[in-house]
Design an enzyme around this catalytic site. Structure first.
Site, short mmCIF file in Angstrom:
data_model
loop_
_atom_site.label_atom_id
_atom_site.label_comp_id
_atom_site.label_asym_id
_atom_site.label_seq_id
_atom_site.Cartn_x
_atom_site.Cartn_y
_atom_site.Cartn_z
N GLY A 131 0.80 -1.22 0.00
CA GLY A 131 0.00 0.00 0.00
C GLY A 131 0.83 1.27 0.00
O GLY A 131 0.47 2.26 -0.65
N ASN A 132 1.98 1.25 0.69
CA ASN A 132 2.78 2.47 0.80
C ASN A 132 3.50 2.84 -0.50
O ASN A 132 4.06 3.92 -0.61
CB ASN A 132 3.78 2.36 1.97
CG ASN A 132 4.88 1.37 1.70
OD1 ASN A 132 4.67 0.35 1.04
ND2 ASN A 132 6.06 1.65 2.19
N LYS A 189 -13.88 -10.00 4.71
CA LYS A 189 -13.26 -8.73 4.33
C LYS A 189 -14.32 -7.65 4.09
O LYS A 189 -15.10 -7.74 3.14
CB LYS A 189 -12.46 -8.89 3.02
CG LYS A 189 -11.29 -9.83 3.15
CD LYS A 189 -10.04 -9.07 3.46
CE LYS A 189 -8.87 -10.04 3.59
NZ LYS A 189 -7.69 -9.41 4.16
N LYS A 204 -2.76 -10.01 -2.45
CA LYS A 204 -1.80 -9.74 -3.53
C LYS A 204 -0.47 -10.45 -3.32
O LYS A 204 0.24 -10.75 -4.29
CB LYS A 204 -1.60 -8.24 -3.73
CG LYS A 204 -0.89 -7.50 -2.60
CD LYS A 204 0.51 -7.07 -2.99
CE LYS A 204 1.23 -6.33 -1.89
NZ LYS A 204 1.03 -6.59 -0.50
N LYS A 207 2.43 -12.52 3.91
CA LYS A 207 3.72 -12.30 3.26
C LYS A 207 4.68 -13.46 3.57
O LYS A 207 5.33 -14.01 2.68
CB LYS A 207 4.34 -10.97 3.71
CG LYS A 207 3.50 -9.77 3.33
CD LYS A 207 4.16 -8.47 3.75
CE LYS A 207 3.17 -7.33 3.80
NZ LYS A 207 2.25 -7.21 2.66
#
Ligand code: ADP
Ligand code: MG
Length: 313
Positions: free
Chosen positions: A10-11, A128, A212, A274
């Site tokens: 996101g960053n 979600k 993702k 991750k």
């Protein structure tokens, strides 16, 4: 040249203090692409996967808010729209950053569909939250008329919830393969547009959110990439995260990673997927490497100077 799949968090598209506008996103994308272009200059062939959580949320909210004026867009369409404009920003910014280094590599983004399984257990329990808030009466109405799953969200109102199934197959993988040799491909944005394959072979978009990092892992596996690199806000994954005895990790073997996962060191929905994606990638082949680090440290991490490296042994 070593092949690398880069997952941008996101960053890479939005900074904490910038407005949530398209203009601000382009500014952040420009800085991100300076880093990515440096990686390319370092002699890596790459594909790029990006997140889309905030972006797809805003597209959906805009569409829902305007529902009395224009028909709302289905969620899979919102995902496709987010791939389009994020891809566009990255394409434009990366082209410039590459050209300013004398690299004339085409950058192309691909609207990418990702097959998920209808029988995925995630569909039994959608978790979600997406889009805006509704009253209880509106929520019931949406449940009855549209078949949405609605849940009360921490006293703030009712929200639609969707499932997060596992990505199974990248529909456009052959096209990614063809483009790979000539171009930098931006693909599987937001984890890909979730589609199910019907018995007659047709594809059908579903309202779901694909992680993702798992999508990037699948891409790396299918492209036989050497490295999966997940770029996020932190330089290294840590155990005892947020506690006084927090300890950053330089390296984890598969066995160590499995133990830390078991002990609950990585937060679900952020660091856990991750680490799990990295584990899955190195499990496919003991010669592969996965790295979790920050965008700023990507180059140093590839040189082995920082980041958390996950490897088979
Ligand atoms: P992205 O948008 O890059 O996918 P997320 O916000 O989903 O990133 O996940 C990364 C965040 O996970 C880090 O910025 C950090 O705040 C958080 N985090 C949770 N557990 C850990 C951990 N054990 N080690 C490091 N960071 C962690
Ligand atoms: Mg984030």
């Amino acid at each position: 040249m070593p092949k690398i799949v880069i997952a941008l968090g996101g960053n890479a598209l939005q900074s904490k203090d910038s407005a949530s506008t398209a203009e601000a996103q382009l500014e952040v994308a420009k800085q991100t692409c300076e880093r990515v272009a440096e990686l390319s200059r370092g002699g890596y062939e790459m594909a790029i996967v990006h997140g889309n959580g905030p972006q797809v949320g805003r597209i959906l909210l805009a569409s829902e808010t305007a529902r009395d004026t224009v028909p709302p867009m289905p969620f899979d369409v919102c995902g496709a729209m987010s791939q389009g404009y994020i891809g566009y920003h990255l394409q434009q910014a990366l082209r410039y950053s590459l050209a300013s280094r004398g690299l004339n590599i085409p950058v192309v983004s691909l609207v990418t569909q990702m097959i998920v399984e209808k029988a995925d257990p995630a569909f039994q329990n959608p978790t979600k939250p997406i889009g805006g808030f509704y009253t209880e009466a509106e929520a019931k109405e949406l449940e009855n008329t549209k078949g949405y799953a609605m849940k009360e969200d921490a006293g703030r109102g009712w929200r639609r919830v969707v499932a997060s199934p596992l990505p199974r197959r990248i529909v456009e993988i052959d096209q990614v393969r063809q483009l790979w040799d000539s171009s930098i491909v931006i693909t599987c944005g937001g984890g890909g547009i979730p589609v199910i394959e019907n018995a007659d072979g047709t594809l059908e978009g579903v309202a779901a959110v694909i992680d993702k990092d798992f999508a990037a892992e699948l891409l790396a596996e299918q492209m036989d990439a050497d490295i999966l690199m997940i770029l996020t806000e932190v330089e290294k994954a840590a155990i005892h995260w947020g506690k006084p005895n927090q300890e950053s990790l330089d390296h984890m073997s598969l066995a160590q990673a499995a133990q830390y996962v078991e002990e609950g060191h990585f937060a679900p929905g952020s660091m856990l997927p991750k680490v799990q994606a990295c584990m899955k990638f190195v499990r496919t082949n003991p010669h592969k490497r996965a790295i979790i680090t920050s965008l700023d440290k990507a180059i140093e991490a590839l040189r082995g100077e920082t980041g958390t490296v996950i490897s088979f042994a």
